[in-house]
Design an enzyme around this catalytic site. Structure first.
Site, PDB file in Angstrom:
ATOM      1  N   GLN A   1       6.781   9.086 -49.965  1.00 10.29           N
ATOM      2  CA  GLN A   1       8.146   8.935 -50.000  1.00 10.29           C
ATOM      3  C   GLN A   1       8.533   7.779 -49.313  1.00 10.29           C
ATOM      4  O   GLN A   1       8.346   7.359 -48.314  1.00 10.29           O
ATOM      5  CB  GLN A   1       8.975   9.894 -49.302  1.00 10.29           C
ATOM      6  N   GLY A   2       9.361   7.002 -50.288  1.00  8.67           N
ATOM      7  CA  GLY A   2       9.815   5.657 -49.806  1.00  8.67           C
ATOM      8  C   GLY A   2      11.568   5.735 -49.606  1.00  8.67           C
ATOM      9  O   GLY A   2      12.079   6.238 -50.749  1.00  8.67           O
ATOM     10  N   TYR A   3      12.064   5.137 -48.744  1.00  2.00           N
ATOM     11  CA  TYR A   3      13.647   5.222 -48.895  1.00  2.00           C
ATOM     12  C   TYR A   3      13.947   3.793 -49.079  1.00  2.00           C
ATOM     13  O   TYR A   3      13.576   2.807 -48.322  1.00  2.00           O
ATOM     14  CB  TYR A   3      13.776   5.824 -47.150  1.00  2.00           C
ATOM     15  N   LEU A   4      14.669   3.739 -50.069  1.00  6.63           N
ATOM     16  CA  LEU A   4      15.186   2.305 -50.441  1.00  6.63           C
ATOM     17  C   LEU A   4      16.707   1.938 -50.118  1.00  6.63           C
ATOM     18  O   LEU A   4      16.945   0.860 -49.809  1.00  6.63           O
ATOM     19  CB  LEU A   4      15.169   2.408 -52.028  1.00  6.63           C
TER      20      LEU A   4
END
Length: 171
Positions: free
Chosen positions: A28-31
């Protein structure tokens, strides 16, 4: 409008393992995001060989009690891999669907800087739905933003004070 109604718990024992489905490796990446606004999350589900098989972009509004608005869209894996490289905050975990009554249960086993954290989440049909907690659930963390996946990506457990971790029996 999509509404997610969810409760979250620390996992106290391995009693969930016999109830667990297949392992789902997730990145999971948080942009983008803030406590007052919408969080933009990228999620990739990897195969056993470590290659992304599916990907989603999710928009989450701030929680109000147990509920929050959530919108999720499938996106091409190639786009997701490019966005992963751009994500300033990331985490990895393995998710297990749990065969347990009372809602849609999952257990997340966090890796890297968030290990040895294990959290359980249950999605409920309504905020006031009755819930019988399984014996392997420990302290409830619902509503404590420090335990959201976004917070764990921004400030992993490895960067938190030892005293804080001890207070949650993580050391």
């Amino acid at each position: 409008m999509a509404l997610e109604i969810e409760r979250r718990f620390l996992v106290a024992t391995d009693g969930w393992r016999p109830l667990a489905g297949a392992a789902q490796p997730l990145r999971q990446g948080y942009l983008a995001g803030s406590r007052e606004g919408v969080t933009v999350r990228l999620r990739l589900r990897d195969s056993d060989q470590g290659r992304a098989e599916q990907a989603w972009l999710t928009l989450k509004a701030p929680a109000a009690g147990f509920a929050r608005h959530e919108f999720e869209y499938a996106i091409p894996v190639a786009d997701a891999e490019a966005l992963w490289q751009l994500a300033p905050h990331r985490l990895t975990k393995t998710r297990f669907a749990i065969a347990c009554p009372g809602g849609d249960w999952v257990v997340d086993v966090f890796a890297a800087e968030n290990a040895p954290l294990v959290l359980a989440e249950v999605e409920l049909p309504a905020a006031d739905a009755p819930l019988d907690l399984p014996p392997w659930c420990g302290r409830e963390l619902t509503g404590d933003d420090r335990w959201s996946n976004a917070a764990l990506a921004h400030q992993p457990l490895a960067s938190r004070p030892r005293e804080w971790l001890k207070a949650f029996d993580l050391l």
